[in-house]
Design a protein around this motif. Structure first.
Motif, PDB file in Angstrom:
ATOM      1  N   LEU A 242       0.825  -1.207   0.000  1.00 52.42           N
ATOM      2  CA  LEU A 242       0.000   0.000   0.000  1.00 52.42           C
ATOM      3  C   LEU A 242       0.857   1.254   0.000  1.00 52.42           C
ATOM      4  O   LEU A 242       0.543   2.249  -0.675  1.00 52.42           O
ATOM      5  CB  LEU A 242      -0.925  -0.016   1.216  1.00 52.42           C
ATOM      6  CG  LEU A 242      -1.960   1.109   1.304  1.00 52.42           C
ATOM      7  CD1 LEU A 242      -2.890   1.063   0.104  1.00 52.42           C
ATOM      8  CD2 LEU A 242      -2.742   1.004   2.601  1.00 52.42           C
ATOM      9  N   ARG A 243       1.962   1.222   0.726  1.00 58.82           N
ATOM     10  CA  ARG A 243       2.887   2.359   0.727  1.00 58.82           C
ATOM     11  C   ARG A 243       3.455   2.591  -0.666  1.00 58.82           C
ATOM     12  O   ARG A 243       3.554   3.735  -1.127  1.00 58.82           O
ATOM     13  CB  ARG A 243       4.015   2.090   1.724  1.00 58.82           C
ATOM     14  CG  ARG A 243       5.035   3.192   1.826  1.00 58.82           C
ATOM     15  CD  ARG A 243       6.255   2.723   2.566  1.00 58.82           C
ATOM     16  NE  ARG A 243       7.049   1.809   1.743  1.00 58.82           N
ATOM     17  CZ  ARG A 243       8.134   1.166   2.171  1.00 58.82           C
ATOM     18  NH1 ARG A 243       8.543   1.321   3.410  1.00 58.82           N
ATOM     19  NH2 ARG A 243       8.793   0.370   1.374  1.00 58.82           N
ATOM     20  N   THR A 244       3.823   1.512  -1.349  1.00 61.41           N
ATOM     21  CA  THR A 244       4.365   1.643  -2.701  1.00 61.41           C
ATOM     22  C   THR A 244       3.330   2.226  -3.656  1.00 61.41           C
ATOM     23  O   THR A 244       3.649   3.069  -4.507  1.00 61.41           O
ATOM     24  CB  THR A 244       4.839   0.275  -3.207  1.00 61.41           C
ATOM     25  OG1 THR A 244       5.799  -0.270  -2.281  1.00 61.41           O
ATOM     26  CG2 THR A 244       5.469   0.382  -4.573  1.00 61.41           C
ATOM     27  N   ALA A 245       2.077   1.789  -3.526  1.00 54.22           N
ATOM     28  CA  ALA A 245       1.014   2.329  -4.380  1.00 54.22           C
ATOM     29  C   ALA A 245       0.811   3.817  -4.128  1.00 54.22           C
ATOM     30  O   ALA A 245       0.641   4.603  -5.075  1.00 54.22           O
ATOM     31  CB  ALA A 245      -0.284   1.561  -4.132  1.00 54.22           C
ATOM     32  N   ALA A 246       0.822   4.219  -2.867  1.00 54.57           N
ATOM     33  CA  ALA A 246       0.649   5.633  -2.542  1.00 54.57           C
ATOM     34  C   ALA A 246       1.785   6.471  -3.116  1.00 54.57           C
ATOM     35  O   ALA A 246       1.569   7.581  -3.625  1.00 54.57           O
ATOM     36  CB  ALA A 246       0.576   5.810  -1.024  1.00 54.57           C
ATOM     37  N   LEU A 247       3.005   5.937  -3.054  1.00 54.81           N
ATOM     38  CA  LEU A 247       4.147   6.661  -3.606  1.00 54.81           C
ATOM     39  C   LEU A 247       4.034   6.793  -5.122  1.00 54.81           C
ATOM     40  O   LEU A 247       4.352   7.850  -5.693  1.00 54.81           O
ATOM     41  CB  LEU A 247       5.436   5.924  -3.235  1.00 54.81           C
ATOM     42  CG  LEU A 247       6.757   6.561  -3.678  1.00 54.81           C
ATOM     43  CD1 LEU A 247       6.902   7.949  -3.095  1.00 54.81           C
ATOM     44  CD2 LEU A 247       7.930   5.689  -3.268  1.00 54.81           C
ATOM     45  N   GLY A 248       3.551   5.762  -5.792  1.00 51.31           N
ATOM     46  CA  GLY A 248       3.384   5.834  -7.236  1.00 51.31           C
ATOM     47  C   GLY A 248       2.331   6.852  -7.640  1.00 51.31           C
ATOM     48  O   GLY A 248       2.518   7.607  -8.608  1.00 51.31           O
ATOM     49  N   ILE A 249       1.227   6.884  -6.904  1.00 53.39           N
ATOM     50  CA  ILE A 249       0.153   7.833  -7.235  1.00 53.39           C
ATOM     51  C   ILE A 249       0.618   9.267  -7.028  1.00 53.39           C
ATOM     52  O   ILE A 249       0.380  10.148  -7.868  1.00 53.39           O
ATOM     53  CB  ILE A 249      -1.096   7.527  -6.376  1.00 53.39           C
ATOM     54  CG1 ILE A 249      -1.685   6.168  -6.762  1.00 53.39           C
ATOM     55  CG2 ILE A 249      -2.139   8.625  -6.536  1.00 53.39           C
ATOM     56  CD1 ILE A 249      -2.804   5.714  -5.849  1.00 53.39           C
ATOM     57  N   SER A 250       1.299   9.517  -5.909  1.00 50.50           N
ATOM     58  CA  SER A 250       1.697  10.893  -5.600  1.00 50.50           C
ATOM     59  C   SER A 250       2.871  11.368  -6.432  1.00 50.50           C
ATOM     60  O   SER A 250       2.932  12.551  -6.798  1.00 50.50           O
ATOM     61  CB  SER A 250       2.061  11.008  -4.111  1.00 50.50           C
ATOM     62  OG  SER A 250       0.944  10.759  -3.300  1.00 50.50           O
ATOM     63  N   GLY A 251       3.806  10.487  -6.749  1.00 52.88           N
ATOM     64  CA  GLY A 251       5.033  10.922  -7.392  1.00 52.88           C
ATOM     65  C   GLY A 251       5.068  10.769  -8.899  1.00 52.88           C
ATOM     66  O   GLY A 251       5.631  11.621  -9.597  1.00 52.88           O
ATOM     67  N   TRP A 252       4.457   9.691  -9.412  1.00 52.15           N
ATOM     68  CA  TRP A 252       4.577   9.407 -10.848  1.00 52.15           C
ATOM     69  C   TRP A 252       3.361   9.830 -11.663  1.00 52.15           C
ATOM     70  O   TRP A 252       3.507  10.221 -12.833  1.00 52.15           O
ATOM     71  CB  TRP A 252       4.844   7.916 -11.053  1.00 52.15           C
ATOM     72  CG  TRP A 252       6.228   7.528 -10.636  1.00 52.15           C
ATOM     73  CD1 TRP A 252       6.584   6.903  -9.466  1.00 52.15           C
ATOM     74  CD2 TRP A 252       7.435   7.759 -11.351  1.00 52.15           C
ATOM     75  NE1 TRP A 252       7.932   6.735  -9.411  1.00 52.15           N
ATOM     76  CE2 TRP A 252       8.498   7.249 -10.561  1.00 52.15           C
ATOM     77  CE3 TRP A 252       7.741   8.347 -12.571  1.00 52.15           C
ATOM     78  CZ2 TRP A 252       9.822   7.306 -10.957  1.00 52.15           C
ATOM     79  CZ3 TRP A 252       9.061   8.409 -12.975  1.00 52.15           C
ATOM     80  CH2 TRP A 252      10.078   7.897 -12.178  1.00 52.15           C
ATOM     81  N   VAL A 253       2.183   9.740 -11.092  1.00 53.79           N
ATOM     82  CA  VAL A 253       0.987  10.126 -11.842  1.00 53.79           C
ATOM     83  C   VAL A 253       1.011  11.600 -12.245  1.00 53.79           C
ATOM     84  O   VAL A 253       0.650  11.930 -13.388  1.00 53.79           O
ATOM     85  CB  VAL A 253      -0.283   9.782 -11.026  1.00 53.79           C
ATOM     86  CG1 VAL A 253      -1.526  10.360 -11.692  1.00 53.79           C
ATOM     87  CG2 VAL A 253      -0.417   8.272 -10.892  1.00 53.79           C
TER      88      VAL A 253
END
Length: 414
Positions: A242-253
């Motif tokens: 879940l932490r990895t998903a949150a980082l992807g949404i905030s940083g890469w999207v």
């Protein structure tokens, strides 16, 4: 994070508000490159390179190089100011742990627990390091995020539409899971401590385990502790996804939206330099700060919460267990339970007890000194040769009242 830990952190913030303000001031200096990077790149592209004036474009990039030097100067002073915040916090934790430990050992009459003191010392050092790391991660991210948002607004407000929604969504997911992650990290620490205690106790009492024929029972208990430790670690690992998903949404999207929305931005009048500046803001400013924040809070932040919880528990001063039951030690013995058993390494300890448990292989005998002298050859042999200087039981101990006898220690030998 429990209420005591939150109160401890708020207290540290209130008492050292001036030091925190100085630290924040130098952090703003440290964030100068993050604030200027996208805007300077936009000016270099739009006013320099795209208009056929490479000299002006290079001059703008030289401004960015100077900003980097200013940021390095701020970074140096930020580290110095951080020590003025972290070291007093560590001293406060040491004071709390020392006060609680001494109170329990001296006032409550409990034996010194050197293993617990060693573990608490380790927790204090972990809390100190984690506290400093969390301050830097949180402060750097907040100042960088504000700088990036202001920079994007200066380039073109339309860019905020592509950056802010995914950034806030990912942060919301991560922060909502942080409490559960702290609870599972604490469960991992407690499971590891219980496993270590179980294995240590089994290794230290191996002779008694074999003498009582309890090998299978002890092995089962150790297996249960191992399984509990594995379950706790797996539960924590599931939240890591879940932490990895949150980082992807905030940083890469946000970066993908800027690139995918370039045609729309151009039609809206956004310049090529502004788009490149937005990409620089997100990729060089926001992403690194966000990654440090998420990984730092998921690592150092969780360890800080767990360590402070353990420290506050150990530093808590509880009322004397004999208070309220009457004055003196005699009042504390007016119950219906036996006292703590004592493993006798000298026969003199057994002679002071009212009940003695003798272990001989898988056989056990329980009785008073006189009963065992008459019934147990092993006990007679131990009394005769185990402690030549052991005094005989006094007439006072033999004439104790039944109530006092019921609460005398039970010695175990064998």
């Amino acid at each position: 994070m429990n209420r005591e830990v939150g109160g401890l952190l708020r207290s540290a913030l209130r008492r050292r508000r001036r030091e925190f303000l100085r630290l924040a001031g130098w952090s703003f200096v440290q964030a100068v490159p993050a604030f200027l990077s996208g805007w300077v790149i936009a000016r270099a592209v739009d006013d320099g390179f795209l208009t056929g004036r490479p000299g002006e474009g290079a001059a703008w990039l030289a401004v960015l190089a100077v900003a980097v030097l200013v940021g390095a100067w701020g970074t140096r002073h930020t580290g110095l100011k951080l020590a003025a915040v972290v070291e007093p916090f560590r001293d406060d934790l040491v004071t709390r742990v020392t006060t609680g430990t001494l109170h329990r050992s001296a006032h409550l009459g409990e034996p010194a627990d050197t293993a617990s003191v060693a573990r608490l010392t380790e927790h204090v050092e972990i809390a100190r390091e984690s506290y400093g790391a969390v301050i830097m991660f949180v402060q750097t991210f907040l100042i960088t995020a504000v700088s990036v948002v202001l920079g994007l607004a200066a380039l073109d407000p339309a860019l905020l539409v592509l950056v802010l929604p995914p950034l806030l969504t990912g942060l919301g997911i991560f922060l909502s899971a942080l409490r559960a992650m702290a609870a599972r990290q604490r469960a991992v620490v407690l499971a590891d401590e219980r496993l270590a205690e179980t294995v240590s106790a089994a290794a230290g009492g191996l002779r008694d385990v074999v003498a009582c024929g309890a090998e299978e029972r002890v092995a089962t208990q150790a297996d249960d502790r191992i399984d509990a430790s594995v379950r706790a670690a797996r539960a924590l690992a599931r939240l890591t996804a879940l932490r990895t998903a949150a980082l992807g949404i905030s940083g890469w999207v946000p970066l993908l939206l800027i690139l995918a929305g370039t045609p729309w931005l151009v039609r809206s009048g956004v310049t090529a330099g502004a788009i490149l500046g937005a990409v620089a803001y997100v990729s060089q400013g926001l992403q690194p700060a966000l990654q440090d924040f998420v990984r730092g809070m998921a690592g150092s932040g969780l360890w800080l919460a767990v360590s402070l919880a353990r420290i506050t528990e150990a530093a808590r001063i509880t009322p004397d267990k004999d208070e309220g039951a009457g004055a003196g030690t005699g009042a504390g013995k007016q119950g219906d339970q036996l006292g703590e058993p004592e493993i006798a390494h000298r026969i003199s300890s057994a002679l002071r007890a009212d009940l003695v448990l003798v272990l001989d292989g898988t056989r056990a005998r329980l009785g008073t000194h006189e009963e065992l002298m008459a019934a147990s050859a092993l006990y007679r042999d131990l009394v005769g040769h185990g402690d030549a200087a052991a005094p005989p039981p006094s007439s006072q101990s033999q004439s104790q009242s039944p109530a006092a006898t019921a609460h005398s220690p039970v010695a175990r030998t064998g």
